[in-house]
Design a protein around this motif. Sequence first.
Motif, short mmCIF file in Angstrom:
data_model
loop_
_atom_site.label_atom_id
_atom_site.label_comp_id
_atom_site.label_asym_id
_atom_site.label_seq_id
_atom_site.Cartn_x
_atom_site.Cartn_y
_atom_site.Cartn_z
N LEU A 28 4.97 2.33 -7.92
CA LEU A 28 3.99 1.86 -7.52
C LEU A 28 3.64 2.06 -5.95
O LEU A 28 2.01 1.44 -5.88
CB LEU A 28 3.89 0.05 -7.72
N THR A 29 4.25 1.23 -4.88
CA THR A 29 4.05 1.93 -4.04
C THR A 29 3.44 3.12 -3.88
O THR A 29 2.50 2.78 -3.06
CB THR A 29 5.46 1.62 -2.88
N GLN A 30 3.54 4.17 -4.23
CA GLN A 30 2.90 5.48 -3.99
C GLN A 30 1.86 5.82 -4.44
O GLN A 30 0.42 5.21 -3.44
CB GLN A 30 3.61 5.96 -4.96
N VAL A 31 1.40 4.28 -5.40
CA VAL A 31 0.02 4.27 -5.92
C VAL A 31 -1.02 2.99 -5.05
O VAL A 31 -2.04 3.67 -4.96
CB VAL A 31 -0.19 3.49 -7.42
N ILE A 32 -0.12 2.17 -4.45
CA ILE A 32 -0.94 1.24 -3.97
C ILE A 32 -1.37 1.85 -2.11
O ILE A 32 -2.22 1.70 -1.79
CB ILE A 32 -0.18 -0.03 -3.01
N MET A 33 -0.12 2.53 -1.53
CA MET A 33 -0.17 2.79 -0.50
C MET A 33 -1.70 3.84 -0.23
O MET A 33 -2.12 4.55 0.97
CB MET A 33 1.11 3.80 0.02
N THR A 34 -1.29 5.25 -1.09
CA THR A 34 -2.45 6.49 -1.41
C THR A 34 -3.41 5.64 -1.56
O THR A 34 -4.81 6.54 -0.94
CB THR A 34 -2.00 7.15 -1.69
N PHE A 35 -4.01 4.86 -2.70
CA PHE A 35 -5.52 3.90 -2.52
C PHE A 35 -5.56 3.62 -1.41
O PHE A 35 -6.91 3.88 -0.77
CB PHE A 35 -5.22 2.98 -4.08
N MET A 36 -5.32 3.04 -0.26
CA MET A 36 -5.26 2.13 1.16
C MET A 36 -5.89 3.55 1.95
O MET A 36 -6.64 3.06 2.05
CB MET A 36 -4.13 0.65 1.17
#
Length: 92
Positions: A28-36
């Motif tokens: 989930l952290t990876q999804v949010i970070m890469t989206f940003m």
Amino acid sequence: MVPFFAQCASRHLPPWKEPTMDKKTLILTQVIMTFMMAVTMSGIMSLIALGPTALWLSEWPKAALIAWPFAFVLGAIAFPVASRMANLIIRR
């Protein structure tokens, strides 16, 4: 009350005892970070290329959606490599 960041900075655990994220939180952290990152970088780069125009505003979301999967996959590959490199530099 001590701020959270001060609590984290004040405890010095040996590398083998540092807390790790569970897999669900890590993804989930990876999804949010890469989206940003994809939204920010595609916005900046397309703004430089097109200038602050209506075309830029219409193309930016498309570029971000194209960039996001690439950022996610490359981030999943780059994070472990960067982590190992950082540990080598710090000599853990």
